[in-house]
Design a protein around this motif. Sequence first.
Motif, PDB file in Angstrom:
ATOM      1  N   CYS A 183      50.139  33.495 -28.339  1.00 18.88           N
ATOM      2  CA  CYS A 183      50.914  33.782 -27.126  1.00 18.88           C
ATOM      3  C   CYS A 183      49.999  34.365 -26.054  1.00 18.88           C
ATOM      4  O   CYS A 183      48.858  34.753 -26.328  1.00 18.88           O
ATOM      5  N   GLY A 184      50.547  34.460 -24.842  1.00 18.45           N
ATOM      6  CA  GLY A 184      49.820  35.102 -23.761  1.00 18.45           C
ATOM      7  C   GLY A 184      49.883  36.612 -23.883  1.00 18.45           C
ATOM      8  O   GLY A 184      48.897  37.313 -23.657  1.00 18.45           O
ATOM      9  N   ALA A 185      51.039  37.114 -24.247  1.00 16.05           N
ATOM     10  CA  ALA A 185      51.275  38.565 -24.303  1.00 16.05           C
ATOM     11  C   ALA A 185      51.882  38.952 -25.644  1.00 16.05           C
ATOM     12  O   ALA A 185      52.873  38.357 -26.076  1.00 16.05           O
TER      13      ALA A 185
ATOM     14  N   MET B  31      57.303  19.149 -16.952  1.00 17.19           N
ATOM     15  CA  MET B  31      58.583  19.531 -17.574  1.00 17.19           C
ATOM     16  C   MET B  31      58.450  20.592 -18.658  1.00 17.19           C
ATOM     17  O   MET B  31      59.459  21.108 -19.139  1.00 17.19           O
ATOM     18  N   VAL B  32      57.205  20.899 -19.067  1.00 20.55           N
ATOM     19  CA  VAL B  32      57.090  21.777 -20.237  1.00 20.55           C
ATOM     20  C   VAL B  32      57.696  23.162 -19.981  1.00 20.55           C
ATOM     21  O   VAL B  32      58.348  23.727 -20.870  1.00 20.55           O
ATOM     22  N   TYR B  33      57.534  23.678 -18.758  1.00 18.48           N
ATOM     23  CA  TYR B  33      58.126  25.003 -18.510  1.00 18.48           C
ATOM     24  C   TYR B  33      59.649  24.931 -18.390  1.00 18.48           C
ATOM     25  O   TYR B  33      60.351  25.587 -19.175  1.00 18.48           O
TER      26      TYR B  33
ATOM     27  N   TYR C 202      51.654  22.976 -38.119  1.00 14.66           N
ATOM     28  CA  TYR C 202      51.605  23.651 -36.825  1.00 14.66           C
ATOM     29  C   TYR C 202      51.950  22.740 -35.661  1.00 14.66           C
ATOM     30  O   TYR C 202      51.825  21.521 -35.731  1.00 14.66           O
ATOM     31  N   HIS C 203      52.389  23.401 -34.570  1.00 10.76           N
ATOM     32  CA  HIS C 203      52.538  22.751 -33.274  1.00 10.76           C
ATOM     33  C   HIS C 203      51.564  23.417 -32.319  1.00 10.76           C
ATOM     34  O   HIS C 203      51.371  24.631 -32.377  1.00 10.76           O
ATOM     35  N   SER C 204      50.965  22.609 -31.451  1.00 11.44           N
ATOM     36  CA  SER C 204      50.083  23.164 -30.434  1.00 11.44           C
ATOM     37  C   SER C 204      50.223  22.305 -29.186  1.00 11.44           C
ATOM     38  O   SER C 204      49.996  21.091 -29.254  1.00 11.44           O
ATOM     39  N   TYR C 205      50.601  22.910 -28.081  1.00 18.04           N
ATOM     40  CA  TYR C 205      50.767  22.126 -26.844  1.00 18.04           C
ATOM     41  C   TYR C 205      49.424  21.987 -26.126  1.00 18.04           C
ATOM     42  O   TYR C 205      49.016  20.899 -25.760  1.00 18.04           O
ATOM     43  N   SER C 206      48.743  23.114 -25.943  1.00 21.00           N
ATOM     44  CA  SER C 206      47.511  23.058 -25.142  1.00 21.00           C
ATOM     45  C   SER C 206      46.240  23.277 -25.970  1.00 21.00           C
ATOM     46  O   SER C 206      45.154  23.385 -25.405  1.00 21.00           O
ATOM     47  N   GLY C 207      46.368  23.350 -27.291  1.00 21.41           N
ATOM     48  CA  GLY C 207      45.180  23.352 -28.145  1.00 21.41           C
ATOM     49  C   GLY C 207      44.751  24.711 -28.693  1.00 21.41           C
ATOM     50  O   GLY C 207      43.852  24.775 -29.526  1.00 21.41           O
ATOM     51  N   ILE C 208      45.392  25.792 -28.241  1.00 21.86           N
ATOM     52  CA  ILE C 208      44.968  27.132 -28.683  1.00 21.86           C
ATOM     53  C   ILE C 208      45.341  27.357 -30.153  1.00 21.86           C
ATOM     54  O   ILE C 208      44.496  27.769 -30.970  1.00 21.86           O
ATOM     55  N   THR C 209      46.579  27.065 -30.496  1.00 19.47           N
ATOM     56  CA  THR C 209      47.016  27.239 -31.894  1.00 19.47           C
ATOM     57  C   THR C 209      46.203  26.306 -32.800  1.00 19.47           C
ATOM     58  O   THR C 209      45.771  26.701 -33.887  1.00 19.47           O
ATOM     59  N   LYS C 210      45.984  25.104 -32.308  1.00 17.81           N
ATOM     60  CA  LYS C 210      45.207  24.128 -33.097  1.00 17.81           C
ATOM     61  C   LYS C 210      43.800  24.660 -33.401  1.00 17.81           C
ATOM     62  O   LYS C 210      43.315  24.525 -34.532  1.00 17.81           O
TER      63      LYS C 210
ATOM     64  N   SER D  56      52.943  28.377 -34.484  1.00 13.77           N
ATOM     65  CA  SER D  56      53.536  27.870 -33.235  1.00 13.77           C
ATOM     66  C   SER D  56      53.057  28.691 -32.048  1.00 13.77           C
ATOM     67  O   SER D  56      52.824  29.893 -32.181  1.00 13.77           O
ATOM     68  N   PRO D  57      52.969  28.061 -30.880  1.00 14.84           N
ATOM     69  CA  PRO D  57      52.841  28.870 -29.661  1.00 14.84           C
ATOM     70  C   PRO D  57      54.188  29.533 -29.359  1.00 14.84           C
ATOM     71  O   PRO D  57      55.214  29.110 -29.907  1.00 14.84           O
ATOM     72  N   VAL D  58      54.165  30.532 -28.487  1.00 13.74           N
ATOM     73  CA  VAL D  58      55.407  31.163 -28.020  1.00 13.74           C
ATOM     74  C   VAL D  58      55.811  30.509 -26.701  1.00 13.74           C
ATOM     75  O   VAL D  58      54.989  30.381 -25.796  1.00 13.74           O
ATOM     76  N   TRP D  59      57.046  30.080 -26.626  1.00  9.83           N
ATOM     77  CA  TRP D  59      57.614  29.568 -25.371  1.00  9.83           C
ATOM     78  C   TRP D  59      58.842  30.414 -25.052  1.00  9.83           C
ATOM     79  O   TRP D  59      59.773  30.505 -25.869  1.00  9.83           O
ATOM     80  N   ALA D  60      58.819  31.058 -23.911  1.00  8.95           N
ATOM     81  CA  ALA D  60      59.955  31.886 -23.485  1.00  8.95           C
ATOM     82  C   ALA D  60      60.365  32.900 -24.548  1.00  8.95           C
ATOM     83  O   ALA D  60      61.556  33.086 -24.828  1.00  8.95           O
ATOM     84  N   GLY D  61      59.374  33.506 -25.175  1.00 13.19           N
ATOM     85  CA  GLY D  61      59.661  34.538 -26.175  1.00 13.19           C
ATOM     86  C   GLY D  61      60.218  34.008 -27.483  1.00 13.19           C
ATOM     87  O   GLY D  61      60.785  34.766 -28.283  1.00 13.19           O
ATOM     88  N   LYS D  62      60.047  32.714 -27.729  1.00 13.27           N
ATOM     89  CA  LYS D  62      60.576  32.086 -28.950  1.00 13.27           C
ATOM     90  C   LYS D  62      59.549  31.118 -29.536  1.00 13.27           C
ATOM     91  O   LYS D  62      58.659  30.646 -28.825  1.00 13.27           O
TER      92      LYS D  62
HETATM   93  C1  LIG Z   1      56.168  26.288 -21.765  1.00 13.06           C
HETATM   94  C2  LIG Z   1      55.377  27.515 -22.094  1.00 13.06           C
HETATM   95  C3  LIG Z   1      56.024  28.734 -22.219  1.00 13.06           C
HETATM   96  C4  LIG Z   1      55.301  29.891 -22.558  1.00 13.06           C
HETATM   97  N1  LIG Z   1      55.970  31.060 -22.721  1.00 13.06           N
HETATM   98  C5  LIG Z   1      55.294  32.156 -23.120  1.00 13.06           C
HETATM   99  C6  LIG Z   1      55.974  33.390 -23.340  1.00 13.06           C
HETATM  100  O1  LIG Z   1      57.192  33.513 -23.207  1.00 13.06           O
HETATM  101  N2  LIG Z   1      55.244  34.462 -23.738  1.00 13.06           N
HETATM  102  C7  LIG Z   1      53.886  34.401 -23.929  1.00 13.06           C
HETATM  103  O2  LIG Z   1      53.294  35.415 -24.287  1.00 13.06           O
HETATM  104  N3  LIG Z   1      53.205  33.242 -23.725  1.00 13.06           N
HETATM  105  C8  LIG Z   1      53.880  32.127 -23.331  1.00 13.06           C
HETATM  106  N4  LIG Z   1      53.202  30.945 -23.135  1.00 13.06           N
HETATM  107  C9  LIG Z   1      51.760  30.901 -23.414  1.00 13.06           C
HETATM  108  C10 LIG Z   1      51.478  30.296 -24.795  1.00 13.06           C
HETATM  109  O3  LIG Z   1      52.330  30.836 -25.801  1.00 13.06           O
HETATM  110  C11 LIG Z   1      50.048  30.573 -25.234  1.00 13.06           C
HETATM  111  O4  LIG Z   1      49.146  30.172 -24.236  1.00 13.06           O
HETATM  112  C12 LIG Z   1      49.742  29.857 -26.542  1.00 13.06           C
HETATM  113  O5  LIG Z   1      48.603  30.427 -27.151  1.00 13.06           O
HETATM  114  C13 LIG Z   1      49.506  28.371 -26.324  1.00 13.06           C
HETATM  115  O6  LIG Z   1      49.283  27.739 -27.550  1.00 13.06           O
HETATM  116  P1  LIG Z   1      48.922  26.185 -27.639  1.00 13.06           P
HETATM  117  O7  LIG Z   1      47.673  25.979 -26.813  1.00 13.06           O
HETATM  118  O8  LIG Z   1      48.671  25.932 -29.080  1.00 13.06           O
HETATM  119  O9  LIG Z   1      50.055  25.386 -27.087  1.00 13.06           O
HETATM  120  C14 LIG Z   1      53.897  29.805 -22.765  1.00 13.06           C
HETATM  121  C15 LIG Z   1      53.240  28.570 -22.601  1.00 13.06           C
HETATM  122  C16 LIG Z   1      53.975  27.433 -22.271  1.00 13.06           C
HETATM  123  C17 LIG Z   1      53.267  26.110 -22.121  1.00 13.06           C
END
Ligand SMILES: Cc1cc2nc3c(=O)[nH]c(=O)nc-3n(C[C@H](O)[C@H](O)[C@H](O)COP(=O)(O)O)c2cc1C
Length: 163
Positions: free
Chosen positions: A108-110, A42-44, A7-15, A76-82
């Motif tokens: 993901c958020g949504a 830079m993450v966004y 797994y990958h986790s940026y902010s700890g939720i997936t972890k 994986s978390p979702v970033w920009a729908g991917k």
């Molecule tokens: C760079 C970035 C882009 C994101 N893009 C989306 C998105 O397109 N759709 C969504 O639902 N959530 C998005 N999110 C929210 C994360 O997918 C969500 O908070 C996820 O559970 C974070 O997991 P993590 O803590 O393991 O990194 C984004 C978060 C980041 C940091």
Amino acid sequence: MKTIIIYHSYSGITKAVVEKIKSILSADSIEIVPKHPYSSLMVYPKGCYRAMKGEVDEVTPEKIDVSGYDMVVMASPVWAGKPTPVINGAIRALNGCKGSQAFLFLTCGAKNSGLEAVSSFRERMNDMGLQVSGDAVLDKKDVQNPEMIENLSSLIRSAGEKT
Ligand SMILES: Cc1cc2nc3c(=O)[nH]c(=O)nc-3n(C[C@H](O)[C@H](O)[C@H](O)COP(=O)(O)O)c2cc1C
């Protein structure tokens, strides 16, 4: 069923989700980190751009041997729908995965955004020869819900029982 969760986790939720299902399934896990970490500034801009383009990051570990496992779970978390460029790097780093049963999940958020990310994640895993037999998407409410975590663990278990 010997299971590994990669797994990958940026902010700890997936972890946090991985830690829970890991204990339910008595699985092993490997956290994948990018060789060039994303700063909070830079993450966004950079992370989303690279995710949208389907870019593949250089990651640590460089090689992930999964030949000893019956089930390979990737998360994986979702970033920009991917899925993230970091998990794309993890998929490329897999060794000994041809024909292995596999499962993927995203946080993901949504929910809609997570569902959008499933197909490219699945395709990339299939391209490595994994047999992806299940997937799940957990939004920010789901990740806090113990029932959803139990459900996810059951889905992974039953995906491993498919032939
Ligand atoms: C760079 C970035 C882009 C994101 N893009 C989306 C998105 O397109 N759709 C969504 O639902 N959530 C998005 N999110 C929210 C994360 O997918 C969500 O908070 C996820 O559970 C974070 O997991 P993590 O803590 O393991 O990194 C984004 C978060 C980041 C940091």
